[in-house]
Structure formats: structure tokens, C-alpha cells
Motif scaffolding. Structure first.
Motif, mmCIF file in Angstrom:
data_model
loop_
_atom_site.group_PDB
_atom_site.id
_atom_site.type_symbol
_atom_site.label_atom_id
_atom_site.label_comp_id
_atom_site.label_asym_id
_atom_site.label_seq_id
_atom_site.Cartn_x
_atom_site.Cartn_y
_atom_site.Cartn_z
ATOM 1 N N ARG A 116 0.870 -1.153 -0.320
ATOM 2 C CA ARG A 116 -0.533 -0.052 -0.136
ATOM 3 C C ARG A 116 1.042 0.995 -0.296
ATOM 4 N NH1 ARG A 116 -3.745 2.014 4.057
ATOM 5 N NH2 ARG A 116 -2.587 2.096 5.302
ATOM 6 N N GLY A 117 2.287 1.167 0.733
ATOM 7 C CA GLY A 117 3.181 2.632 0.822
ATOM 8 C C GLY A 117 3.150 3.068 -0.743
ATOM 9 N N GLN A 118 3.060 1.802 -1.483
ATOM 10 C CA GLN A 118 3.532 2.357 -3.103
ATOM 11 C C GLN A 118 2.824 3.578 -3.434
ATOM 12 O OE1 GLN A 118 6.665 1.414 -4.539
ATOM 13 N NE2 GLN A 118 7.123 1.407 -2.472
ATOM 14 N N GLU A 120 0.473 4.857 -1.900
ATOM 15 C CA GLU A 120 0.775 6.460 -1.403
ATOM 16 C C GLU A 120 1.665 7.398 -1.497
ATOM 17 O OE1 GLU A 120 0.444 4.929 3.215
ATOM 18 O OE2 GLU A 120 -1.657 4.554 3.635
ATOM 19 N N ALA A 121 3.412 6.805 -1.890
ATOM 20 C CA ALA A 121 3.967 7.329 -2.149
ATOM 21 C C ALA A 121 3.601 8.094 -3.021
ATOM 22 C CB ALA A 121 4.794 6.004 -2.390
ATOM 23 N N SER A 122 3.314 7.402 -3.988
ATOM 24 C CA SER A 122 3.070 8.005 -5.466
ATOM 25 C C SER A 122 1.148 8.764 -5.949
ATOM 26 C CB SER A 122 2.224 6.976 -6.450
ATOM 27 O OG SER A 122 3.170 5.405 -6.281
ATOM 28 N N TYR A 123 0.660 9.037 -4.566
ATOM 29 C CA TYR A 123 -0.669 9.824 -4.887
ATOM 30 C C TYR A 123 -0.213 11.089 -3.795
ATOM 31 C CZ TYR A 123 -4.469 6.382 -5.331
ATOM 32 O OH TYR A 123 -4.842 5.472 -6.516
ATOM 33 N N SER A 124 1.604 10.647 -2.747
ATOM 34 C CA SER A 124 1.411 12.219 -1.988
ATOM 35 C C SER A 124 2.900 13.143 -3.228
ATOM 36 C CB SER A 124 2.592 11.387 -1.251
ATOM 37 O OG SER A 124 3.774 11.035 -1.470
ATOM 38 N N ILE A 125 3.361 12.373 -4.071
ATOM 39 C CA ILE A 125 3.748 13.040 -5.404
ATOM 40 C C ILE A 125 2.774 14.005 -6.099
ATOM 41 C CG2 ILE A 125 6.327 12.620 -4.757
ATOM 42 C CD1 ILE A 125 6.700 11.183 -7.201
#
Lengths: 220, 270
Positions: A116-118, A120-125
Motif C-alpha cells: 500500500r505504501g507504493q 501512498e508514495a505515488s499519491y503523495s507526489i
């Protein structure tokens, strides 16, 4: 021995032509099956029941019925509903629809396995869900899915022989036609088997190359 | 403990002395107004009110499960709140996807578990957002990426894959990845909690430099040394509520609430 070689030489052009059909059906079925399978996988991962359920029923139906029966329904059954298809399109549609069900399960599992972190990291940028899928998730999911997809592909290569039953002049059908004329049953079917073997081995090799490419980043 | 709490042995002091530059402006860039959130029946955020000004450095601390990570994850909508308003740069967070994506471009986030893209090299990790989100030309994106890799002091790792780096290096890459989007606000979600002790400092140093440059930061961390040296405001949370909020000096020296005292005493006991 000379007789066998001579008849093989005579049969070769027909067998190779049949093998070409086998390759076209395999690659065509796999390509369309992957595209459809990806869409089905997205439907199954959707939060919407309205999308999830049809996909689920479809996959269950295709996986729960014999490919041979599916081909018969398309080639012999559809004309009664007013849809008349030639053997090769029938076979291509049948193999694509069949592969779609199997690849959708493989892809769904692979996509769901990415942390899931992948996302989230993509959404966060600021990436959109589509960009995230394309740039972050799919490349990683592909690595997970490749071995299973390769297995399915090799199965498909062999299963294309079922198309012989709906008049497609592929490899097995060619062997049947030759033996009907020459009665060299053992030689011709062995030759056909050898060609299937060569094809599936070559495809497995290609699959290993792709796996190696996809796993470049894994620390050795 | 009335004479204040000294940084503990386990806390790493950033090597750079951070002068408390009064860079903080008046403009409120993040406002949380009576924010409530539930996970199922669990009330994880209770009436959270918090204003963050431009250039303000906020440290959020508290026991695990207190909702501190959830608060900052709501700010860039990785979590959805159910009640109250969250306003970032004047935009109220709703389900408007375009607005959320715009806010995320301007709000960087660093995760406890780094979340670098393992299939891409360090450089590719850094240019992914600029190229696909901002449509920056590749060359310009690479130049920016190399600039930030210099800033976090690992330009030589540009062509390696994340799996080949140490935890501290990975986290610095993650910070650089966020900075490449040129955000005006940075959120840090326990950025050093997954790191070996000797790598904590290298990550904190980068964060201290950012703070000194006037970046608006909200940082969930247990690094009290960091809070002490760079934070303008320390927020203490427990059980989904903001228990106390003050300057680090005041909060550490004169905690007003019993719950805060309890927490601080537990931190320094080991």
C-alpha cells in the motif's frame, strides 16, 4: 528410415504452416487475453460491487467450463443465434476470452500484492490513480505475475491444438490431415509433438528473458 | 523534572545548530477545524484544531495509537476525515479529485518506511513526479533531481536501485523525491523510526537544514532533540486529542497536563 525422412520432408511444409497458425493463435490469444484480463482484474479490484460481480461470474464461468466446449459454443453454437464466424476468428475469440479469465486472476493477485505504501508514495507526489498504476504498480506487479503468466502461455500453446476440432488448419490439424492420406500416424504425430515442444521451449526461454529484465532491480 | 528535560541518550542531537530564525509568517497555510475521524467504531481523531503558519515547524509527538500519524495523513488526504474542515493553502479538502491532486503536489510527504519505488533507480525515483505530474522536460527534471541529491549528500548513488542503499540513504532519497516536486509544505511521518541509530543523524541533519531554510514542516517524531532545536511548536497528542500545544521550551520545561508529564517522563527513562 529413408522412407520416414522422405515423408517427413514431404510433410514439413504443411506442418510448418500449421505451426505458424499455432504461433499466431497463441500470441494473438495471449495478447488479447492480457488486455481483457487486465480490465477484468481492475473490475475485480474495484470498490464497486456492480463492477466486481460481473467479472467474478465471468471468471468463474470460463474457468469452470472446458475450453473445448467454449470453442464449440462460439463456432457451432453462435450461428444459431445468427452470428457466423470463420474458424480462425472463432478460435482467436475463444482463446482470448479463455486466457482473459486466467490472466485476470494472476494480475489481480499480483496487483494486490504490491505494498500500500507504493500507492501512498505515488499519491503523495500528486500522481493520479492511472499514473500510479502505470508507473508504479504495474511494473512491480509484472515481476510478480510473469512466472504464472508464462505458465499460462505455454498451456495456451498446447491448448491451441483444440482448434483442430473447429476446422482451424493449425499444427495438430495438419498432422491429422497428413495421416489421413499417408497412414503414417506415429511419425506425423511425433513430428507434431516435436514442433509443439520446440515452440513452448522457445516461448519459455523468452519468458525467462523477460523475467530477468523485470527483476533487474532486485539485489543479488 | 521541574527543571526541564534534557535530550536523552537515545536521542540524537542534530549536528547543525539551528538558529531559531523568525521566518514564520502570519499566513495560515494549514487549518484543521474541529476534525473528527473514525476507523470503523474507533474514534481516532477527536475535535482536532490546529493552525500552521507559513514557515512554521511543528513537531507532533505522543504515544503510539494517539492519532498523530493519522492527523498528517489527513492533510494530504491519504486518509479521509469525516467531520470538520481541513484547509490547505486556502483550499478546503473535499472529494474533489483535482483539488486533492493539486494539494498533494504542493505538500510533500516522507514515510516511516521510505516507500521508494524499488523498480526504479534513485534518479528515476526523483524524476517520476516532475515528469509525469508536472510535465517537466526530462533534462530539467534530471538537473533538479541531481541538485537535491547533492543537497541530501548522495549524488553518487543516482544510478543505484533503492534496495542497494542503507536505510538512512533511502530516507534521504525519499526526502529528495518529495523536494523535487518543489513543495511549500513537508509532512514527515516518523521519518527516523525505522532507522538504525547511527543513521538517524544523517536524516535529521537534512531535516534541520530544510527547517532552517524556512520550509513549513509538520513532523511526527520521537526525536525530542530535534523538536527542541528546530520546532516552533510542539503538539502533544494522546487518545486522538491534542492534549497540549506549546513552544518546545515551555512544553518540555512546564508541561501543563498530567498526561504530557507522564509521556515525557516515560521518554527519558530509557
Amino acid at each position: 528410415m529413408d522412407g520416414v525422412l522422405a515423408s517427413l520432408a514431404q510433410a514439413a511444409p504443411f506442418l510448418l504452416k500449421g505451426a505458424a497458425y499455432t504461433v499466431v493463435l497463441s500470441i494473438g490469444g495471449m495478447a488479447c487475453g492480457l488486455v481483457l484480463g487486465f480490465l477484468l482484474a481492475l473490475m475485480r479490484l474495484s470498490p464497486l460491487k456492480l463492477l466486481r460481480w460481473p467479472a467474478r461470474v465471468y471468471v468463474s464461468f470460463i474457468r469452470g467450463t472446458p475450453l473445448l466446449v467454449q470453442l464449440f459454443i462460439i463456432y457451432y453454437g453462435l450461428p444459431q443465434a445468427g452470428i457466423r464466424l470463420d474458424p480462425i476468428p472463432s478460435a482467436l475469440i475463444g482463446f482470448s476470452l479463455n486466457m482473459a479469465a486466467y490472466t485476470s486472476e494472476i494480475l489481480r493477485g499480483a496487483i494486490a500484492s504490491i505494498d500500500r505504501g507504493q500507492w501512498e508514495a505515488s499519491y503523495s507526489i500528486g500522481m493520479t490513480p492511472a499514473q500510479t498504476m502505470r508507473r508504479t504498480i504495474l511494473p512491480q506487479a509484472a515481476r510478480v505475475a510473469l512466472p504464472a503468466l508464462g505458465n499460462s502461455f505455454v498451456s495456451l500453446v498446447k491448448d491451441t491444438s483444440l482448434a483442430a476440432t473447429i476446422q482451424v488448419p493449425e499444427l495438430f490439424r495438419q498432422a491429422q490431415l497428413i495421416t489421413a492420406r499417408t497412414y503414417e500416424v506415429f511419425t506425423m504425430y511425433l513430428a507434431a509433438a516435436a514442433l509443439y515442444w520446440v515452440l513452448s521451449t522457445a516461448l519459455s526461454w523468452g519468458q525467462h528473458r523477460m523475467e530477468a529484465r523485470a527483476t533487474r532491480h532486485v539485489r543479488v | 523534572m521541574s527543571n526541564g528535560i534534557e535530550p536523552t541518550q537515545t536521542t540524537v542531537e542534530p549536528s547543525v545548530d539551528a538558529p531559531k530564525t523568525p521566518a514564520m509568517g502570519e499566513e495560515v497555510v494549514i487549518r484543521l477545524d474541529n476534525v473528527n475521524k473514525w476507523f470503523g467504531h474507533f474514534h481516532v481523531l477527536k475535535d482536532i484544531n490546529l493552525d500552521v503558519r507559513r514557515g512554521e515547524r511543528v513537531v507532533v509527538c505522543g504515544p503510539s495509537g494517539s492519532g498523530k500519524s493519522t492527523v498528517i495523513r489527513c492533510i494530504n488526504r491519504l486518509e479521509e476525515h469525516q467531520q470538520g474542515d481541513i484547509i490547505v493553502n486556502g483550499v478546503t479538502l473535499t472529494n474533489d479529485v483535482k483539488a486533492i491532486e493539486a494539494i498533494r503536489k504542493d505538500v510533500g510527504m516522507v514515510f516511516q518506511s521510505f516507500n521508494l519505488f524499488p523498480h526504479l533507480t534513485v534518479l528515476e525515483n526523483l524524476i517520476l513526479g516532475p515528469i509525469w505530474v508536472n510535465k517537466t522536460p526530462r533534462k530539467e527534471a534530471v538537473d533538479t533531481a541531481m541538485y537535491y541529491l547533492e543537497r541530501v549528500k548522495i549524488p553518487e548513488q543516482a544510478s543505484k536501485y533503492p534496495g542497494q542503499l542503507s536505510g538512512g540513504q533511502q530516507q534521504r532519497v525519499a526526502i529528495a523525491r518529495s523536494l523535487c516536486m518543489k513543495p511549500s509544505i513537508m509532512l514527515f511521518d516518523e521519518p527516523t523510526s525505522a532507522l538504525d541509530p547511527e543513521m538517524i543523524k544523517e536524516v535529521l541533519d537534512v531535516m534541520v537544514e530544510l527547517a532552517q531554510e524556512g520550509m513549513t514542516m509538520i513532523c511526527v517524531t520521537h526525536e525530542m532533540g530535534f523538536a527542541r532545536s528546530v520546532a516552533d511548536t510542539v503538539v502533544f497528542m494522546a487518545d486522538g486529542q491534542i492534549v497540549e500545544k506549546n513552544s518546545p521550551k515551555e512544553l518540555f520545561a512546564n508541561p501543563q497536563e498530567e498526561r504530557t508529564r507522564q509521556f515525557l517522563s516515560q521518554i527519558i527513562q530509557h
